[in-house]
Design a protein around this motif. Structure first.
Motif, PDB file in Angstrom:
ATOM      1  N   LYS A  52      28.219 134.264  16.474  1.00  0.00           N
ATOM      2  CA  LYS A  52      28.125 132.983  16.172  1.00  0.00           C
ATOM      3  C   LYS A  52      26.530 132.211  16.151  1.00  0.00           C
ATOM      4  CE  LYS A  52      32.283 131.276  18.160  1.00  0.00           C
ATOM      5  NZ  LYS A  52      33.026 130.243  19.005  1.00  0.00           N
ATOM      6  N   THR A  53      25.436 133.285  16.352  1.00  0.00           N
ATOM      7  CA  THR A  53      24.188 132.866  16.415  1.00  0.00           C
ATOM      8  C   THR A  53      23.637 133.528  15.212  1.00  0.00           C
ATOM      9  OG1 THR A  53      23.559 134.447  17.856  1.00  0.00           O
ATOM     10  CG2 THR A  53      23.877 132.292  18.627  1.00  0.00           C
ATOM     11  N   LEU A  54      24.305 134.235  14.437  1.00  0.00           N
ATOM     12  CA  LEU A  54      23.803 135.061  13.236  1.00  0.00           C
ATOM     13  C   LEU A  54      23.043 134.059  12.130  1.00  0.00           C
ATOM     14  CD1 LEU A  54      26.231 137.862  12.404  1.00  0.00           C
ATOM     15  CD2 LEU A  54      23.981 138.016  13.149  1.00  0.00           C
ATOM     16  N   LEU A  55      23.743 133.070  11.985  1.00  0.00           N
ATOM     17  CA  LEU A  55      23.108 132.075  11.090  1.00  0.00           C
ATOM     18  C   LEU A  55      21.673 131.549  11.405  1.00  0.00           C
ATOM     19  CD1 LEU A  55      26.195 130.025   9.265  1.00  0.00           C
ATOM     20  CD2 LEU A  55      24.651 131.653   8.065  1.00  0.00           C
ATOM     21  N   CYS A  56      21.769 131.179  12.747  1.00  0.00           N
ATOM     22  CA  CYS A  56      20.538 130.777  13.383  1.00  0.00           C
ATOM     23  C   CYS A  56      19.471 131.685  13.469  1.00  0.00           C
ATOM     24  CB  CYS A  56      20.934 130.371  14.799  1.00  0.00           C
ATOM     25  SG  CYS A  56      22.053 129.008  15.153  1.00  0.00           S
ATOM     26  N   ARG A  57      19.838 133.081  13.777  1.00  0.00           N
ATOM     27  CA  ARG A  57      18.874 134.134  13.664  1.00  0.00           C
ATOM     28  C   ARG A  57      18.078 134.220  12.203  1.00  0.00           C
ATOM     29  NH1 ARG A  57      18.908 137.762  17.478  1.00  0.00           N
ATOM     30  NH2 ARG A  57      20.357 137.739  19.289  1.00  0.00           N
ATOM     31  N   TYR A  58      18.979 134.221  11.382  1.00  0.00           N
ATOM     32  CA  TYR A  58      18.592 134.252   9.842  1.00  0.00           C
ATOM     33  C   TYR A  58      17.650 133.170   9.470  1.00  0.00           C
ATOM     34  CZ  TYR A  58      20.864 138.741   8.381  1.00  0.00           C
ATOM     35  OH  TYR A  58      20.993 140.099   8.581  1.00  0.00           O
ATOM     36  N   ALA A  59      18.101 131.947  10.201  1.00  0.00           N
ATOM     37  CA  ALA A  59      17.181 130.670   9.943  1.00  0.00           C
ATOM     38  C   ALA A  59      16.086 130.835  10.650  1.00  0.00           C
ATOM     39  CB  ALA A  59      18.156 129.495  10.138  1.00  0.00           C
ATOM     40  N   SER A  60      15.945 131.528  11.707  1.00  0.00           N
ATOM     41  CA  SER A  60      14.765 131.366  12.453  1.00  0.00           C
ATOM     42  C   SER A  60      13.804 132.536  12.149  1.00  0.00           C
ATOM     43  CB  SER A  60      15.195 131.586  14.083  1.00  0.00           C
ATOM     44  OG  SER A  60      15.702 132.885  14.354  1.00  0.00           O
ATOM     45  N   TYR A  61      14.185 133.427  11.241  1.00  0.00           N
ATOM     46  CA  TYR A  61      13.373 134.704  11.040  1.00  0.00           C
ATOM     47  C   TYR A  61      12.086 134.148  10.698  1.00  0.00           C
ATOM     48  CZ  TYR A  61      11.762 138.894   8.425  1.00  0.00           C
ATOM     49  OH  TYR A  61      10.899 139.883   8.068  1.00  0.00           O
ATOM     50  N   GLU A  62      11.861 133.149   9.615  1.00  0.00           N
ATOM     51  CA  GLU A  62      10.476 132.815   9.390  1.00  0.00           C
ATOM     52  C   GLU A  62       9.684 132.115  10.450  1.00  0.00           C
ATOM     53  OE1 GLU A  62       9.141 133.876   6.626  1.00  0.00           O
ATOM     54  OE2 GLU A  62      10.801 134.411   5.715  1.00  0.00           O
ATOM     55  N   LEU A  63      10.446 131.548  11.486  1.00  0.00           N
ATOM     56  CA  LEU A  63      10.052 130.456  12.679  1.00  0.00           C
ATOM     57  C   LEU A  63       9.522 131.358  13.632  1.00  0.00           C
ATOM     58  CD1 LEU A  63      12.661 127.947  12.739  1.00  0.00           C
ATOM     59  CD2 LEU A  63      10.533 127.839  11.470  1.00  0.00           C
ATOM     60  N   SER A  64      10.068 132.705  13.915  1.00  0.00           N
ATOM     61  CA  SER A  64       9.861 133.280  15.299  1.00  0.00           C
ATOM     62  C   SER A  64      10.054 134.777  15.100  1.00  0.00           C
ATOM     63  CB  SER A  64      10.757 132.738  16.339  1.00  0.00           C
ATOM     64  OG  SER A  64      12.252 132.880  15.920  1.00  0.00           O
ATOM     65  N   ALA A  65      10.034 135.570  14.011  1.00  0.00           N
ATOM     66  CA  ALA A  65      10.494 136.899  14.097  1.00  0.00           C
ATOM     67  C   ALA A  65       9.249 137.798  14.612  1.00  0.00           C
ATOM     68  CB  ALA A  65      10.734 137.433  12.520  1.00  0.00           C
ATOM     69  N   THR A  66       7.818 137.368  14.257  1.00  0.00           N
ATOM     70  CA  THR A  66       6.712 137.804  14.506  1.00  0.00           C
ATOM     71  C   THR A  66       6.589 137.917  15.872  1.00  0.00           C
ATOM     72  OG1 THR A  66       5.271 136.091  14.140  1.00  0.00           O
ATOM     73  CG2 THR A  66       5.619 137.409  12.364  1.00  0.00           C
ATOM     74  N   THR A  67       7.337 137.049  16.784  1.00  0.00           N
ATOM     75  CA  THR A  67       7.044 137.075  18.391  1.00  0.00           C
ATOM     76  C   THR A  67       8.004 138.057  19.076  1.00  0.00           C
ATOM     77  OG1 THR A  67       8.828 135.249  18.496  1.00  0.00           O
ATOM     78  CG2 THR A  67       6.604 134.543  18.022  1.00  0.00           C
ATOM     79  N   SER A  68       8.863 138.445  18.366  1.00  0.00           N
ATOM     80  CA  SER A  68       9.963 139.440  19.061  1.00  0.00           C
ATOM     81  C   SER A  68       9.363 140.740  19.502  1.00  0.00           C
ATOM     82  CB  SER A  68      11.119 139.878  17.881  1.00  0.00           C
ATOM     83  OG  SER A  68      11.850 138.843  17.553  1.00  0.00           O
ATOM     84  N   PRO A  69       8.505 141.357  18.859  1.00  0.00           N
ATOM     85  CA  PRO A  69       8.014 142.722  19.661  1.00  0.00           C
ATOM     86  C   PRO A  69       7.295 142.365  21.008  1.00  0.00           C
ATOM     87  CG  PRO A  69       7.325 142.669  17.218  1.00  0.00           C
ATOM     88  CD  PRO A  69       8.268 141.553  17.446  1.00  0.00           C
ATOM     89  N   LEU A  70       6.466 141.271  21.035  1.00  0.00           N
ATOM     90  CA  LEU A  70       5.871 140.889  22.074  1.00  0.00           C
ATOM     91  C   LEU A  70       6.772 140.491  23.342  1.00  0.00           C
ATOM     92  CD1 LEU A  70       3.041 140.408  23.774  1.00  0.00           C
ATOM     93  CD2 LEU A  70       3.119 138.059  22.625  1.00  0.00           C
ATOM     94  N   ALA A  71       7.741 139.769  23.003  1.00  0.00           N
ATOM     95  CA  ALA A  71       8.711 139.363  23.786  1.00  0.00           C
ATOM     96  C   ALA A  71       9.480 140.456  24.299  1.00  0.00           C
ATOM     97  CB  ALA A  71       9.648 138.174  23.110  1.00  0.00           C
ATOM     98  N   HIS A  72       9.965 141.378  23.502  1.00  0.00           N
ATOM     99  CA  HIS A  72      10.651 142.455  23.878  1.00  0.00           C
ATOM    100  C   HIS A  72       9.906 143.469  24.800  1.00  0.00           C
ATOM    101  CE1 HIS A  72      13.966 142.252  20.617  1.00  0.00           C
ATOM    102  NE2 HIS A  72      13.849 141.196  21.177  1.00  0.00           N
ATOM    103  N   LYS A  73       8.525 143.380  24.584  1.00  0.00           N
ATOM    104  CA  LYS A  73       7.772 144.461  25.216  1.00  0.00           C
ATOM    105  C   LYS A  73       7.722 143.809  26.778  1.00  0.00           C
ATOM    106  CE  LYS A  73       4.722 146.052  21.910  1.00  0.00           C
ATOM    107  NZ  LYS A  73       3.562 146.248  21.074  1.00  0.00           N
ATOM    108  N   ARG A  74       7.633 142.410  26.950  1.00  0.00           N
ATOM    109  CA  ARG A  74       7.472 141.810  28.255  1.00  0.00           C
ATOM    110  C   ARG A  74       8.799 142.247  28.961  1.00  0.00           C
ATOM    111  NH1 ARG A  74       6.881 135.633  28.397  1.00  0.00           N
ATOM    112  NH2 ARG A  74       7.107 136.333  30.683  1.00  0.00           N
ATOM    113  N   ILE A  75       9.967 142.012  28.214  1.00  0.00           N
ATOM    114  CA  ILE A  75      11.068 142.408  28.925  1.00  0.00           C
ATOM    115  C   ILE A  75      11.347 143.682  29.316  1.00  0.00           C
ATOM    116  CG2 ILE A  75      13.638 142.418  28.942  1.00  0.00           C
ATOM    117  CD1 ILE A  75      13.307 140.119  26.597  1.00  0.00           C
ATOM    118  N   TYR A  76      10.916 144.750  28.417  1.00  0.00           N
ATOM    119  CA  TYR A  76      10.747 146.126  28.865  1.00  0.00           C
ATOM    120  C   TYR A  76      10.055 146.523  29.827  1.00  0.00           C
ATOM    121  CZ  TYR A  76       9.235 151.027  28.042  1.00  0.00           C
ATOM    122  OH  TYR A  76       8.971 152.184  28.142  1.00  0.00           O
TER     123      TYR A  76
END
Length: 222
Positions: free
Chosen positions: A157-181
Motif C-alpha cells: 500500500k505504500t508503494l505509490l508513496c515510495r515512488y513519490a518520495s524517491y526524489e525527496l528522500s532516496a539519497t538518505t536511504s543508505p545512511l539511514a540503513h547504515k545506522r540501523i545496521y
C-alpha cells in the motif's frame, strides 16, 4: 505499454505490466484504466486485464469504479500518516524480535552496498525494490508469519508513496540503513529501533510536506 505474448502466466504478466506502468509514472492518477483500453494496448483479451486490475485494487494501487474503469489511487494526508505510523509500529517491533544472525547482518550490509550503487546509477525501480528488501529481511528474521503478512500488506500500500518520495528522500536511504545496521551489529536494539523510527518518520514527513506544496500526492514522473 508493450504488447504481451500469450504464455500460461498471462494474467501475472498483465498484472506486472500494468503495475510497472503505474509505479514508474507512465500511467498517472488522472488516467482512466479501462479494460478495453488496456487489453488493446497489451494485445490481449479483457479477462487477464480484469483479474490484474482486481489484484491491483486489493493491493491499494488502484480504485475501480463501475462503468468508469480504474484509476491510480490518491492518498490523503491522513492515509499517509496512518500507513507510515503503522510501519513504525511493525518495523520497530521487528527489530526487537529479529534473530540477529551473522547471515542476516551480512545480507543487510550487502543490501546497503547495492543501494549505494543503484542510486549512483539512478535506477528508481531497483532502488525501491532494494529498499523493500532491506526492510523485509528484518521482518522475516522475526519468524512471525502473521507479522510478515501484515508487513507485506502495508508495504504494497505504500508503494505509490515510495515512488513519490524517491526524489525527496532516496539519497538518505543508505545512511539511514547504515545506522540501523551498525546498531544491530553491536546488538544495540534500542539504538536500531530509534534509527528505524527516525528513518520512516523522515520519509513520512517529507511526503506530507510535498503533498501540502502540490495539493495532492502524485506518483513521481506525473
Amino acid at each position: 505499454m508493450k504488447k504481451l505474448t500469450h504464455p500460461p502466466n498471462l494474467t501475472e504478466m498483465t498484472y506486472r505490466s500494468i503495475k510497472q506502468s503505474i509505479l514508474t509514472g507512465v500511467v498517472n492518477r488522472s488516467f482512466r484504466l479501462t479494460e478495453e483500453y488496456l487489453a488493446t494496448q497489451l494485445g490481449i483479451s479483457k479477462s487477464p486485464v480484469r483479474e490484474a486490475l482486481n489484484r491491483l485494487e486489493a493491493e491499494g494501487l488502484v480504485r475501480i469504479e463501475p462503468r468508469r474503469g480504474a484509476s491510480v489511487r490518491e492518498f490523503s494526508a491522513k492515509e499517509i500518516r496512518d500507513l507510515y505510523d503503522l510501519r513504525v509500529v511493525l518495523e520497530v517491533h521487528s527489530i526487537q524480535m529479529a534473530a540477529l544472525t551473522p547471515e542476516l547482518l551480512a545480507e543487510l550490509a550487502a543490501s546497503i552496498a547495492r543501494t549505494t550503487q543503484i542510486l549512483a546509477e539512478g535506477d528508481r525501480v531497483k532502488h525501491i525494490e532494494e529498499d523493500l528488501r532491506f526492510h523485509r529481511m528484518i521482518a522475516e528474521a522475526t519468524d512471525n508469519e502473521e507479522l510478515c503478512r501484515l508487513f507485506e500488506n502495508v508495504q504494497q500500500k505504500t508503494l505509490l508513496c515510495r515512488y513519490a518520495s524517491y526524489e525527496l528522500s532516496a539519497t538518505t536511504s543508505p545512511l539511514a540503513h547504515k545506522r540501523i545496521y551498525r546498531a544491530l551489529k553491536q546488538d544495540d536494539r534500542p539504538g536500531a529501533q530509534e534509527a528505524m523510527k527516525e528513518h520512516i518518520e523522515y520519509v513520512r514527513d517529507r511526503l506530507l510536506k510535498n503533498r501540502e506544496a502540490d495539493g495532492a500526492l502524485q506518483v513521481a514522473g506525473d
